[in-house]
Design an enzyme around this catalytic site. Structure first.
Site, PDB file in Angstrom:
ATOM      1  N   SER A 149       0.849  -1.190   0.000  1.00  0.00           N
ATOM      2  CA  SER A 149       0.000   0.000   0.000  1.00  0.00           C
ATOM      3  C   SER A 149       0.886   1.242   0.000  1.00  0.00           C
ATOM      4  CB  SER A 149      -0.887   0.025   1.252  1.00  0.00           C
ATOM      5  OG  SER A 149      -0.100   0.200   2.423  1.00  0.00           O
ATOM      6  N   LYS A 150       0.286   2.382  -0.285  1.00  0.00           N
ATOM      7  CA  LYS A 150       1.054   3.623  -0.305  1.00  0.00           C
ATOM      8  C   LYS A 150       1.639   3.909   1.066  1.00  0.00           C
ATOM      9  CE  LYS A 150       0.968   8.379  -1.930  1.00  0.00           C
ATOM     10  NZ  LYS A 150       0.218   9.445  -2.612  1.00  0.00           N
ATOM     11  N   ARG A 151       0.894   3.572   2.126  1.00  0.00           N
ATOM     12  CA  ARG A 151       1.379   3.796   3.484  1.00  0.00           C
ATOM     13  C   ARG A 151       2.622   2.975   3.767  1.00  0.00           C
ATOM     14  NH1 ARG A 151      -2.566   1.206   7.124  1.00  0.00           N
ATOM     15  NH2 ARG A 151      -1.327  -0.602   6.538  1.00  0.00           N
TER      16      ARG A 151
END
Length: 475
Positions: free
Chosen positions: A243-245
């Protein structure tokens, strides 16, 4: 081995994320190791989603990392004549046919297949049977489909995954040209790779299901199949899709965070590839040692903390001045003026004093900021512990000692502190902590001897005096 020719072919529908960068890097390293050719191709036939801004982000990210290309960038939208010629060739040889099925008919069949739990493949209603001639409905809207083989097997000897066998009965008759004449992804890829003489297709294993579809198109067009190498996926710490996180951000975000391009390359190279137990590599070492035989089959896990550690190692090994220039640019962007009289020797001293405590250029910029300003703002909460006891007395004693110190450098400051430790009976922490807080405004800094030498006598004494006034005002 004949001349190696590889390509990186991103679709400009968003930013260049770490998965795409790793694919580009592995192709680049493979080409450089074999003294081959690295080609950049922009697959921009999705006109609704492809944007000039996204293309520039891709080029910007690759330039920052130093992934220079030997040919290109080529744009698929400028190669439409090539694709049209390929479509006509397949039609003429019976490897493609016109499909007049409407979207509504296709959707109804797809829903029926799903209801009956069958693969939602095209039923080949428009495909000519043996001995039949393709029906011609003139200008009636139609697509062009590839006539995939329906029997036998397609075998691919993957350089990472080994021998993979695909049953041709599972292949669909893919659309290779839409009703408006624009070509589709899988067909363009084959045409481009064949025309560009690509010898090795190194890409993520999310493309593995495209491989048999493309392999049979190569055969139909009369082209030799390149060697394939499918890279393992990159997962987040939870072993799920990144994920981007967790790290699936634009590569330029890491530049803005303060990572060095050499560290980013080092870290991404180690996501799926290894060379013994070595963790830290220069770019030249990676080029020398890289090979597909050392790429694993298992998914790699993105670890942001490991990335920062690698970056810290590269910062320690880096030439101080270019990194300091980047850090100073950050300070200037935040409104801190950079004195033209600062010497490179002073910069190197400051860098050496700070780099052990920094993992990114952003952290370095934050740590060196107090050395570029005339005064500092004391972090009351952060320095509360440093100012316990009798800080005013300590600051007075240190100021008196520093006022007459000659010469004023780290060695003489250390000797002065040794005298104060002996005369006051204080420990170094009790003596240095309030001085550090007064001179930098913070509880954490480089060693106190370097701090005072780098700030200089006049600024140090002025800040100590300001801190004593600040303490009195706070009671």
């Amino acid at each position: 081995m004949s001349e190696v020719r590889v390509r990186f072919a991103p679709s400009p529908t968003g930013f260049l994320h770490v998965g795409g960068v790793r694919t580009a890097l592995f192709n680049w390293l493979f080409a450089r190791h074999h003294k081959g050719v690295f080609i950049l191709r922009i697959e921009d036939t999705d006109r609704e989603r492809s944007t000039p801004e996204a293309i520039e982000l891709i080029l910007d990210g690759m330039r920052w990392l130093g992934l220079d290309w030997d040919e290109g960038p080529f744009y698929q939208t400028e190669r439409l004549d090539l694709y049209r010629a390929g479509v006509e060739k397949l039609l003429a040889t019976g490897h493609a046919y016109r499909c007049y099925c409407t979207q509504e008919e296709l959707e109804a069949r797809r829903e029926q297949a799903m209801t009956e739990k069958r693969p939602p493949m095209y039923n080949r209603a428009c495909r000519p049977r043996a001995g039949q001639v393709q029906r011609d409905m003139g200008d009636h809207p139609h697509t062009i489909r590839f006539a995939a083989p329906t029997t036998g097997q397609t075998v691919v000897d993957d350089l990472i995954r080994g021998r993979i066998v695909f049953e041709n009965s599972q292949l669909d008759d893919l659309i290779i040209a839409r009703s408006d004449g624009t070509p589709t992804y899988n067909f363009c890829v084959v045409m481009d790779d064949a025309e560009m003489g690509i010898t090795h297709v190194i890409r993520g294993d999310d493309h593995l299901n495209n491989t048999p579809r493309q392999a049979v198109m190569y055969a139909a067009l009369g082209h030799e199949l390149p060697r394939f190498a499918h890279l393992p996926m990159i997962l987040g710490p939870d072993k799920k899709k990144l994920s981007k996180r967790d790290g699936a951000a634009s590569v330029t975000d890491y530049r803005d965070e303060g990572l060095l391009p050499s560290a980013m390359i080092n870290y991404l190279a180690r996501l799926g590839w290894s060379h013994g137990d070595q963790e830290v590599f220069t770019v030249d070492e990676l080029i020398e040692k890289f090979g597909l035989d050392a790429v694993g089959k298992s998914a790699a896990v993105f670890d942001r903390e490991k990335l920062y550690w690698i970056n810290g190692q590269h910062m320690k090994a880096a030439d101080a001045l270019p990194v300091m220039a980047t850090a100073e640019a950050r300070l200037a962007g935040g409104g801190i003026a950079i004195d033209a009289g600062i010497t490179d020797a002073w910069r190197r001293h400051l860098y050496g004093a700070c780099v052990e405590r920094c993992r990114t250029v952003a952290e370095l910029a934050a740590m060196i900021a107090p050395f570029y300003t005339e005064s500092v703002e004391i972090d009351a909460e952060g320095t509360a512990k440093a100012f316990k006891g009798e800080p005013d007395l300590v600051l007075e004693q240190v100021a008196d000692k520093l006022a007459t110190l000659e010469p004023f450098n780290a060695a003489s400051v250390e000797a002065a502190f040794a005298d104060l430790l002996a005369s006051t009976g204080l420990g170094l922490g009790k003596l240095a902590s309030p001085v550090r807080a007064a001179v930098t405004g913070r509880a954490v800094s480089p060693g106190i001897y370097d701090v005072l030498a780098l700030v200089g006598r006049e600024r140090a004494l002025r800040r100590i005096a300001d801190a004593r006034e600040w303490l009195k005002a706070r009671g």
